[in-house]
Design an enzyme around this catalytic site. Structure first.
Site, PDB file in Angstrom:
ATOM      1  N   HIS A  83       0.778  -1.147   0.048  1.00 23.51           N
ATOM      2  CA  HIS A  83       0.042  -0.025   0.015  1.00 23.51           C
ATOM      3  C   HIS A  83       0.745   1.203  -0.010  1.00 23.51           C
ATOM      4  CE1 HIS A  83       0.096  -0.211   4.629  1.00 23.51           C
ATOM      5  NE2 HIS A  83      -0.030   1.147   4.631  1.00 23.51           N
ATOM      6  N   ASP A 220       1.285  -7.707   2.180  1.00 23.84           N
ATOM      7  CA  ASP A 220       1.449  -6.251   1.828  1.00 23.84           C
ATOM      8  C   ASP A 220       2.872  -5.653   1.648  1.00 23.84           C
ATOM      9  OD1 ASP A 220       0.766  -3.584   1.774  1.00 23.84           O
ATOM     10  OD2 ASP A 220      -0.519  -3.552   3.535  1.00 23.84           O
ATOM     11  N   SER A 623       3.971   2.057   8.541  1.00 21.36           N
ATOM     12  CA  SER A 623       3.927   1.011   7.466  1.00 21.36           C
ATOM     13  C   SER A 623       5.072   0.931   6.647  1.00 21.36           C
ATOM     14  CB  SER A 623       2.662   1.659   6.614  1.00 21.36           C
ATOM     15  OG  SER A 623       1.537   1.580   6.999  1.00 21.36           O
TER      16      SER A 623
END
Ligand code: ARG
Ligand code: GLU
Length: 687
Positions: A83, A220, A623
């Site tokens: 992402h 991810d 992240s």
């Protein structure tokens, strides 16, 4: 299983908190290293951060402007989240090469794809510069002067240290609500190429249904490579550039993790508010979050209705829907979390004690003043948030405003308009207009509504009738008309009903809301600085970590499950078996590639680990952060938190707060089985 549950219970019983709470400054990690050792860490403080030798910090980067990444080879290879790479992967995608859908795997260096605008920032060093920043200021000059002195000194220092030709940027950041100032010196590389990305059906597996949730099975990750000039310095993209040779890169552990194992997260958390007054938490948890959730529920319901009816609309609104849903879900966890924890009551009790302690001293009355300031701010801040969540979220109105701004700057090529219409579906927007402005009309107090809006609704008879009128008359509903507008058409734009409505709200915001808001926020900044200072003096024994501000931090904890609800216990590791359980060709979010089904059916991969939970204190910005084991080997990549623990931005709770990481072994599995890009393994150190 028994041991597993015991560990989670032990964590919950470990109140008063501080168990695994904290995002620590890496240069001061020596203060935490004993505690880290007690939890299982085998590294020294110098291994983690050193100014004298290469240390783990040299393998961590700020990826783009809001994610973290880590170096994993001597050839500048980098891992981050899918992402985080999403926008870049999308930009390389077309109907012929849909890398978002099918994934992308360079099979040699030559096939790696450049990404103009993408940078990675290495932290060269960080140091306390409070004395330099406040040089020339003394308390008698007052708090307003303090800010301007600090700003001027910071700018001078940043300019002195920056070396643009070498990619060196300096930035002075305020810590502890500006009681301390730190200098961060970064080296910024700007030739960063895409090496690999799994198909979205793996990299975004579970989509928004599973987002912020456990059990999770999202792969991810995406892979990039940093390039430098022949001397290893940052350079613009050039085919002559060579892979960057980092001072340090992470070795990868193929041992994986199990319940109880020590892990730490090294990355760039974006923003937290751990030390604020109860009134700020009350506002967020009881006013702002619930109201914004309600407004976004309206939008999401409308989007969902139309997206389920048409494949084309689903594609058009997938990114918008994802970003609306992301915060919507986070706020729910946050609001429920502070309620469950009783954060407001606990803070009030604390404030009472602090206030008594402060009586007669320099902080006398500060707690009360803060409370009053927050109360004064509340209606204005809510109006501001309503503006963002309603008027600014209506696409037609925003387009009209944006086109006006572009024309004002002489830009009339229609590019922005055409890209807007590519992903615009009027029935969704018009229904959203009615729902959001009806909410504005009924929820905002009369004195916090623009006169023009009230008049227009009255004249039309209802918000629905106003929408009918605007969407039938505005020229911004037509791509051709809007795209062909030139600078000479500005009077027509100003007369357009969509522009007029936005402009009326904008003027109201500037004239009725912002002046008060700016003044109160200024006073709050000063009061919060003093309040932070007061808390540190009130509790001299407590180790305060500074709130997150996208600067490099270390968070540490252990792999652990949790109990989200009565009679439910979640174990902390998911496997490929769970992906197959969720697999459903009819549901977009759960439709895995056929190859993955075939590999599973062939047998032997049931226990392939996919994701794991730990108690590390993380937030947005973490992240892509490396998740490391007791020896500093890479075991995972952080990508999310569980929604029941998202109040950790305000208060950490060891019972519920868990970060979610991709198990790095799943990444290796996908590179091999799906990408067939084993050539990448030869440059990694896997042990
Ligand atoms: N919740 C994660 C993070 O804030 C992942 C977001 C990815 N986007 C999504 N809509 N699934 O930001
Ligand atoms: N997905 C988040 C990010 O983009 C991390 C989740 C969180 O902990 O807020 O940084």
């Amino acid at each position: 299983m028994k041991k597993v549950v015991l560990l989670a219970l032990a964590l919950c019983a470990a109140l008063p908190l501080l168990a695994d709470e904290g995002m620590w400054l890496p240069n001061l990690i020596a203060r935490r290293i004993d505690d880290m050792g007690a939890k299982g860490c085998r590294l020294s403080a110098e291994d983690i951060y050193s100014i004298n030798k290469a240390s783990l910090k040299d393998a961590v980067v700020l990826f783009g402007s809001g994610c973290t990444g880590e170096l994993v080879s001597p050839q500048g290879l980098l891992f981050t989240n899918h992402h985080c790479g999403y926008g870049y992967i999308q930009r390389h995608s077309s109907v012929e090469h849909d890398y978002l859908k099918d994934g992308f795997w360079a099979m040699s260096r030559e096939e790696e794809l450049p990404n103009p605008g993408l940078t990675v920032s290495f932290l060269e060093r960080m140091e306390d510069v409070t004395d330099v920043v406040l040089y020339g200021w003394e308390p008698s000059m007052g708090e307003v002067a303090r800010d301007s002195v600090a700003r001027a000194n910071s700018q001078r220092l940043e300019k002195e240290i920056a070396e643009p030709s070498k990619g060196i940027r300096a930035s002075v950041e305020a810590l502890y609500h500006a009681n301390q100032y730190y200098l961060f010196v970064y080296r910024i590389y700007r030739d960063v190429r895409l090496v690999g990305a799994p198909p979205s059906s793996i990299g975004k597996f579970g989509g928004d249904t599973d987002n912020w949730m456990w059990p999770r099975h999202t792969g991810d990750f995406s892979i990039f490579r940093i390039y430098a000039d022949a001397d290893g310095n940052p350079a613009d993209y050039s085919p002559d550039n060579v892979p960057y040779r980092p001072k340090k890169f992470f070795s990868i552990s193929k041992e994986g993790v199990k319940e109880g194992d020590f892990t730490f997260v090294y990355g760039c958390p974006g923003s937290t508010r751990e030390y604020v007054h109860s009134e700020e938490v009350r506002y967020i948890g009881e006013v702002s979050d619930p109201q914004k959730i309600a407004l976004r529920t309206l939008r999401l319901d409308i989007q969902k209705k139309y997206m389920s009816q048409s494949q084309a609309v689903r594609i058009q609104y997938s990114a918008k829907n994802a970003s609306v849903a992301n915060a919507w879900k986070k706020w729910q966890g946050e609001s429920r979390g502070v309620q469950r924890l009783g954060t407001v009551e606990a803070k009030r009790a604390y404030e009472k004690r602090l206030s008594a302690w402060a009586a007669g001293g320099p902080y006398d009355g500060l707690v009360e003043r803060l409370g009053a300031l927050y109360q004064k701010r509340e209606p204005y801040y809510l109006a501001y948030e309503y503006f963002n969540e309603t008027v600014r979220s209506i696409e037609l109105l925003s387009l009209a405003w944006r086109v006006y701004g572009l024309l004002e700057r002489g830009i009339d090529d229609g590019v922005a308009v055409r890209s807007f219409f590519k992903d615009y579906y009027e029935p969704i927007d018009k229904e959203t207009f009615v729902a959001l402005l009806e909410a504005f009309r009924t929820k905002m107090p009369q004195q916090f509504q623009p006169e023009y809006f009230k008049e227009q609704v009255a004249a039309a008879g209802s918000v629905q009738a106003l929408a009918d009128d605007i969407y039938s008359r505005s020229m911004f509903t037509s791509c051709e008309v809007a795209a062909s507008l030139g600078v000479e058409d500005m009077p027509k734009v100003v007369a357009d009903p969509a522009y007029q409505l936005y402009a009326a709200f904008f003027d109201w915001l500037q004239e009725d809301i912002m002046p008060v808001l700016r003044e109160v926020e200024g006073e709050l900044r000063t009061a919060n600085r003093l309040y932070m200072k007061a808390q540190m003096e009130f509790e001299p024994e407590r180790e305060f970590y500074p709130d997150a501000n996208l600067t490099l931090r270390v968070a540490y904890g252990n792999v652990a499950g949790y109990s989200p609800a009565d009679a439910v216990y979640y174990t902390p590791v998911t496997t490929l078996k769970g992906i197959i359980e969720k697999d459903n060709p009819d549901i977009f979010d759960y439709n895995i590639p056929q190859t993955l089904r075939d590999i599973y059916a062939a047998g032997g991969h049931e226990d392939q680990p996919v994701c794991f939970l730990a108690t590390n204190h993380t937030t947005g910005g973490n992240s892509g952060s490396p998740v490391l084991n007791a020896d500093g080997l890479l075991v995972g990549i952080n990508f999310d938190r569980v929604w029941e623990g998202t109040m950790s931005d305000l208060q950490f709770d060891p019972c519920y707060c868990r970060n979610i990481s991709l198990d790095v072994r799943y990444l290796l599995f996908i590179i091999k089985q799906i990408g067939h890009a084993e050539w990448l393994f030869s440059e990694m150190v896997i042990k």
